[in-house]
Design an enzyme around this catalytic site. Structure first.
Site, PDB file in Angstrom:
ATOM      1  CG  HIS A  16      -0.350   4.333  -5.276  1.00 24.92           C
ATOM      2  ND1 HIS A  16      -1.573   4.407  -5.907  1.00 24.92           N
ATOM      3  CD2 HIS A  16      -0.608   3.894  -4.025  1.00 24.92           C
ATOM      4  CE1 HIS A  16      -2.523   4.020  -5.071  1.00 24.92           C
ATOM      5  NE2 HIS A  16      -1.964   3.716  -3.920  1.00 24.92           N
ATOM      6  CE  LYS A  40     -10.392  -2.506  -1.206  1.00 24.49           C
ATOM      7  NZ  LYS A  40      -9.058  -2.103  -0.747  1.00 24.49           N
ATOM      8  NE  ARG A  89      -2.939   7.922   2.263  1.00 22.98           N
ATOM      9  CZ  ARG A  89      -3.949   7.237   1.780  1.00 22.98           C
ATOM     10  NH1 ARG A  89      -4.394   7.487   0.582  1.00 22.98           N
ATOM     11  NH2 ARG A  89      -4.529   6.296   2.491  1.00 22.98           N
ATOM     12  CB  SER A 127      -7.162   4.478  -5.254  1.00 19.17           C
ATOM     13  OG  SER A 127      -5.812   4.193  -5.461  1.00 19.17           O
TER      14      SER A 127
END
Ligand code: PNS
Length: 163
Positions: A16, A40, A89, A127
């Protein structure tokens, strides 16, 4: 030009940070926007995620950290942003990101989504990977910014889960 870099940042990783640094070189201002998503389960509260990001970006004069709990398209209108920055990514990210970019364009035709790629060394970092490694007591030093690494280890070892 103002860009928004949205995400969960649960927690912020060096991947990030790589994207934030690249975006800050391209755009006049960058708002890193932390999603507060009640549906979430996050490991870090949105306040903690904001504080970690503020520490990591301290000294970056054109970078601000905020949280939001609305549609990203509406948050972009509220802030007057012209660009949404997303990190890509691998090809596996593409389909989901492409769908979100088109949905966001439908909701707010005045904002363009721009994809940036991190350095090759950061491409595999996420993460959830950081949380899994730290949860089993592994070494996350290469994956999170150094100034927050200890706090993340301590926090994840406590096993506290919150929204
Ligand atoms: O880091 P993440 O979890 O991949 O980030 C996802 C995020 C926050 C960018 C995305 O869920 C989002 O933009 N949520 C805000 C709600 C919204 O606008 N949803 C519609 C987008 S198609």
């Amino acid at each position: 030009m103002l860009a928004i870099y949205p995400g969960s940042f649960d927690p912020v990783t060096v991947g990030h940070l790589d994207i934030i640094i690249r975006a800050a070189k391209i755009f006049d201002r960058v708002i890193v926007a932390v999603l507060q998503n009640p549906s979430k389960i996050a490991s870090f509260t949105s306040e903690e995620r904001v504080m970690l990001l503020r520490r990591v970006t301290a000294g970056m004069e054109n970078v601000e950290i905020e949280s939001f709990h609305s549609l990203l398209a509406d948050f972009a209108i509220e802030k007057g942003a012209q660009v949404i920055v997303k990190g890509l990514r691998a090809m596996s990210d593409f389909e989901y990101e492409f769908q979100m970019a088109l949905a966001n364009r439908h909701l707010n035709p005045d904002v363009e989504t721009v994809f940036l790629t991190s350095g090759a060394e950061n491409m595999f970092i996420s993460s959830s990977m950081v949380k899994q490694i730290a949860g089993f007591g592994g070494n996350i030093d290469a994956f999170v910014p150094m100034c927050i690494s200890e706090d993340i280890k301590i926090r994840l070892n406590r096993g506290v889960s919150s929204k």
